[in-house]
Design a protein around this motif. Sequence first.
Motif, PDB file in Angstrom:
ATOM      1  N   SER A 155       0.817  -1.223   0.000  1.00 46.52           N
ATOM      2  CA  SER A 155       0.000   0.000   0.000  1.00 46.52           C
ATOM      3  C   SER A 155       0.845   1.266   0.000  1.00 46.52           C
ATOM      4  CB  SER A 155      -0.925   0.010   1.226  1.00 46.52           C
ATOM      5  OG  SER A 155      -0.166   0.077   2.428  1.00 46.52           O
ATOM      6  N   TRP A 156       2.171   1.143   0.171  1.00 44.98           N
ATOM      7  CA  TRP A 156       3.025   2.329   0.181  1.00 44.98           C
ATOM      8  C   TRP A 156       3.155   2.917  -1.227  1.00 44.98           C
ATOM      9  CZ3 TRP A 156       7.897   1.176   3.700  1.00 44.98           C
ATOM     10  CH2 TRP A 156       7.453   0.894   4.994  1.00 44.98           C
ATOM     11  N   GLU A 157       3.422   4.200  -1.281  1.00 51.26           N
ATOM     12  CA  GLU A 157       3.708   4.819  -2.570  1.00 51.26           C
ATOM     13  C   GLU A 157       5.060   4.306  -3.054  1.00 51.26           C
ATOM     14  OE1 GLU A 157       3.180   9.195  -4.366  1.00 51.26           O
ATOM     15  OE2 GLU A 157       4.765   9.073  -2.845  1.00 51.26           O
ATOM     16  N   LYS A 158       5.122   3.930  -4.315  1.00 52.32           N
ATOM     17  CA  LYS A 158       6.319   3.270  -4.843  1.00 52.32           C
ATOM     18  C   LYS A 158       6.871   4.061  -6.026  1.00 52.32           C
ATOM     19  CE  LYS A 158       3.402  -0.173  -5.203  1.00 52.32           C
ATOM     20  NZ  LYS A 158       2.425   0.014  -4.138  1.00 52.32           N
ATOM     21  N   LYS A 159       8.140   4.395  -5.951  1.00 51.55           N
ATOM     22  CA  LYS A 159       8.766   5.138  -7.031  1.00 51.55           C
ATOM     23  C   LYS A 159      10.118   4.535  -7.390  1.00 51.55           C
ATOM     24  CE  LYS A 159       6.748   9.761  -6.441  1.00 51.55           C
ATOM     25  NZ  LYS A 159       7.049  11.205  -6.199  1.00 51.55           N
ATOM     26  N   VAL A 160      10.424   4.529  -8.681  1.00 47.99           N
ATOM     27  CA  VAL A 160      11.758   4.223  -9.176  1.00 47.99           C
ATOM     28  C   VAL A 160      12.223   5.479  -9.887  1.00 47.99           C
ATOM     29  CG1 VAL A 160      13.145   2.802 -10.708  1.00 47.99           C
ATOM     30  CG2 VAL A 160      11.283   1.771  -9.403  1.00 47.99           C
ATOM     31  N   ASP A 161      13.222   6.164  -9.291  1.00 49.76           N
ATOM     32  CA  ASP A 161      13.613   7.509  -9.726  1.00 49.76           C
ATOM     33  C   ASP A 161      12.375   8.416  -9.629  1.00 49.76           C
ATOM     34  OD1 ASP A 161      16.254   6.769 -10.130  1.00 49.76           O
ATOM     35  OD2 ASP A 161      15.877   6.151 -12.190  1.00 49.76           O
ATOM     36  N   MET A 162      11.932   8.991 -10.714  1.00 52.49           N
ATOM     37  CA  MET A 162      10.764   9.886 -10.666  1.00 52.49           C
ATOM     38  C   MET A 162       9.488   9.207 -11.140  1.00 52.49           C
ATOM     39  SD  MET A 162      12.014  12.582  -9.371  1.00 52.49           S
ATOM     40  CE  MET A 162      10.666  13.734  -9.615  1.00 52.49           C
ATOM     41  N   PHE A 163       9.583   7.899 -11.436  1.00 50.79           N
ATOM     42  CA  PHE A 163       8.430   7.195 -11.981  1.00 50.79           C
ATOM     43  C   PHE A 163       7.670   6.477 -10.867  1.00 50.79           C
ATOM     44  CE2 PHE A 163      11.394   7.619 -15.479  1.00 50.79           C
ATOM     45  CZ  PHE A 163      10.571   8.044 -16.516  1.00 50.79           C
ATOM     46  N   LYS A 164       6.364   6.637 -10.860  1.00 46.28           N
ATOM     47  CA  LYS A 164       5.531   6.009  -9.840  1.00 46.28           C
ATOM     48  C   LYS A 164       5.046   4.655 -10.341  1.00 46.28           C
ATOM     49  CE  LYS A 164       1.472   6.826  -6.925  1.00 46.28           C
ATOM     50  NZ  LYS A 164       0.364   7.767  -6.605  1.00 46.28           N
TER      51      LYS A 164
ATOM     52  N   LEU B 182      10.246  -0.893   8.890  1.00 45.54           N
ATOM     53  CA  LEU B 182      10.416  -1.738   7.705  1.00 45.54           C
ATOM     54  C   LEU B 182      10.778  -0.863   6.520  1.00 45.54           C
ATOM     55  CD1 LEU B 182       7.350  -4.177   7.961  1.00 45.54           C
ATOM     56  CD2 LEU B 182       9.744  -4.716   8.415  1.00 45.54           C
ATOM     57  N   ILE B 183      11.789  -1.271   5.787  1.00 47.47           N
ATOM     58  CA  ILE B 183      12.216  -0.565   4.575  1.00 47.47           C
ATOM     59  C   ILE B 183      12.029  -1.520   3.401  1.00 47.47           C
ATOM     60  CG2 ILE B 183      14.087   0.616   3.387  1.00 47.47           C
ATOM     61  CD1 ILE B 183      13.125   2.051   5.892  1.00 47.47           C
ATOM     62  N   ALA B 184      11.232  -1.128   2.424  1.00 47.60           N
ATOM     63  CA  ALA B 184      10.938  -2.001   1.281  1.00 47.60           C
ATOM     64  C   ALA B 184      11.713  -1.578   0.051  1.00 47.60           C
ATOM     65  CB  ALA B 184       9.440  -1.975   0.980  1.00 47.60           C
ATOM     66  N   ASP B 185      12.024  -2.548  -0.797  1.00 47.41           N
ATOM     67  CA  ASP B 185      12.671  -2.292  -2.083  1.00 47.41           C
ATOM     68  C   ASP B 185      11.726  -2.760  -3.184  1.00 47.41           C
ATOM     69  OD1 ASP B 185      14.287  -1.965  -4.279  1.00 47.41           O
ATOM     70  OD2 ASP B 185      15.630  -3.630  -3.813  1.00 47.41           O
ATOM     71  N   PHE B 186      11.266  -1.821  -3.994  1.00 47.00           N
ATOM     72  CA  PHE B 186      10.362  -2.143  -5.100  1.00 47.00           C
ATOM     73  C   PHE B 186      11.099  -2.156  -6.435  1.00 47.00           C
ATOM     74  CE2 PHE B 186       7.587  -0.542  -1.777  1.00 47.00           C
ATOM     75  CZ  PHE B 186       6.518  -1.413  -1.824  1.00 47.00           C
ATOM     76  N   GLY B 187      12.399  -2.255  -6.365  1.00 47.90           N
ATOM     77  CA  GLY B 187      13.208  -2.257  -7.575  1.00 47.90           C
ATOM     78  C   GLY B 187      14.095  -1.031  -7.681  1.00 47.90           C
ATOM     79  N   GLU B 188      13.812  -0.015  -6.845  1.00 47.05           N
ATOM     80  CA  GLU B 188      14.587   1.227  -6.943  1.00 47.05           C
ATOM     81  C   GLU B 188      16.016   1.060  -6.444  1.00 47.05           C
ATOM     82  OE1 GLU B 188      12.457   1.617  -2.903  1.00 47.05           O
ATOM     83  OE2 GLU B 188      12.180   0.617  -4.829  1.00 47.05           O
TER      84      GLU B 188
END
Length: 571
Positions: A177-186, A209-215
Motif C-alpha cells: 500500500s506504500w507509494e512506490k517510485k523508481v527515480d521519478m516514476f511512480k 520496515l524498509i521495502a525495495d520495489f526495484g529502486e
Amino acid sequence: MSPIAALDVCQNGSVKRLEKTGITVEIDSEILRLLDRPRPINVERNGSFDDRPHTITELSGGSIHRNHEDSSRGIEQNGHMNSPGRRPSSGLNSPMSSTYFESHPMVADAWESLRRSLVYFRGQPVGTIAALDHSSEELNYDQVFVRDFVPSALAFLMNGEHSVVKNFLLKTLRLQSWEKKVDMFKLGEGVMPASFKVLHDAKRDIETLIADFGESAIGRVAPVDSGFWWIILLRAYTKSTGDSSLAEMPECQRGMRLILSLCLSEGFDTFPTLLCADGCCMIDRRMGVYGYPIEIQALFFMALRCALILLKQDDEGKEFVERIVKRLHALSYHMRSYFWLDLKQLNDIYRYKTEEYSHTAVNKFNVIPESLPDWVFDFMPIRGGYFIGNVSPSKMDFRWFCLGNCVAILSSLATPEQASAIMDLIESRWQELVGEMPLKICYPAIEGHEWRIVTGCDPKNTRWSYHNGGSWPVLLWLLTAACIKTGRPQIARRAIELAESRLSKDHWPEYYDGKLGRYIGKQARKFQTWSIAGYLVAKMLLEDPSHLGMIALEEDKQMEPLMKRSASWTH
C-alpha cells in the motif's frame, strides 16, 4: 461436475461451494476437508508409491499436521534480527514432531540454519533473510525477499508453524500500500516489494520496515513475480491451515485485486501472455528473457488459478473471476500450443515456410528455420518435451528453464501428457540438467559473442555460472513436487541423494558452477536460506506426499482450448 466459481474454506475446515453459471473450475477440495486435526509428520510411506501415478487427492489420504502456532511458544520479544551465533528463545528449535523422521544428518543441520535466518519485527518472526554468509559483502542478502521466502514458508507450514507465514503475508501486504517510485516514476498500486529489511534504532528503541520495489535492485528492475508468489503462498497458507479467514480479510482481498488489476489490464500488447522485461523474475539479471518468459507465464497461470479459489464472490470479486476465467482459457491454449516443443514439433519447425500471410498461416510467428540452434537437435530425446523459454515474432528461445517447467506441472498448465513428457526429458538428459548437483536453472549456457551481446558482458553470468547455466539447489523442492505430482518420486529421490553428498559440507551455497555443477559458484553466498529450505521441503514432500496439496493444483478439465489447433500443430 457442477460449475464452481470459487471455493471457500470455513475456519472449521468445512468446504463451501459458490456457484456461478458458465464458469467451471475443478478444485481438489478433499484435501481441505482433511485439514481439521493435527498430527505429526508422517514417517511412513507406502512401499508401492514409486510404482504408480497419484492424484493430489489420493496423496492427501491422511490428515496434515497443523495448528501448532508459534504464538504459544513465547516468541522472543527483543525485536532483533537473528545472528548466526545465537538462536531466539522462541521454542522454534526443532521440527514440531518429536517423531520427525530425520533420514539424514543434514535435516537437523538444515533446520538449525533455517531458524538462524529468521527475521523479527517487534518481537514477531516476519520472514527469513536471503543468506547468512558474513564472509563477503552482504549487498541485499540481509533482506527478506518475497520469492526467496516461499520455500522457507513452505517448510514452516509443513512443520505446522503457521505464524511466521501469516506475519509475512500481512507485512508485505502493508508494504504494497506504500507509494512506490523508481527515480521519478511512480509504480502501480498492486506492485509487491521485491524485498524488505527491518531497521532497528537502538537509541530510540524503534523498528521500521524498509521495502525495495526495484529502486535499489541491481539493474533497477521492478519485480513482476513477487505478486504472483504472494498469491500462491496465501493459497498454500489457506490449504495448510484449513482456515480461510486470512484470505477473506478485506485487506487481502484488496491486495489480490490490485495485483490482478496490474497483470490483467488492457494494453496495446494483445497476447494472452504477459510482456516482461529482463530481470523481472528469478532470472534477475539480463539474460535475454525479455518478452514472454516461461517462468512468468507459468507463475501468472498459477497465481490466476489460486486467486480464483481465494477471491470472495462479492461484486468486485465476481468481476475479477470472469476476467480470470477468460484469461486462463486463452493463456492455457497459447502456452500449450505455441510454447510446447517435442520431437514432432521440432521437426515441424525445421520444415517451416516463411512470410506466410492470413489466418491460414502455418508458421504463425514467422520463425526462420535457420535460427534453430544446433544443440536443440541433439538435446531433444525421442520421448519427452518441454516448454521453451520464450516465443515472440520471428524469435523462439529454445532454452530449457527449470522453474517455469516445474511450475507448469504444479499448476496444471501442462497437460498430463506434457507433464509426463517433461519428466521423460529430465530422465533422458540427466547429465545436462541435473549433473552432480541439482539443478540447472537453464540449459544450455550462452557464451562467446552471444554472451557479450545478450548479457552485456555480465561478469557474474559467465558460461555455466549463476543464471547462465548454473546449478541451483533451491530448485530441488520444485523438482520433487513435480515428481510426486507425476508419480515419479524416484527421480526426486535420486536428485536429493546427490544434494546430500555435498550441500551441507559445502555450507549451503547459493549456486554451483560448471557443466555438471561440480564447483561452488565463484560468487555464491554460503548459508543461502532458500538452498536450505528447498532441501527441507523436498525431504518433507517425499516423506509425506500429502503436503503436495498446498503447492499443486489438479487439472481443470474444463480448461479446454476454445478453438481447434491449426494444421501446424496437428499434422
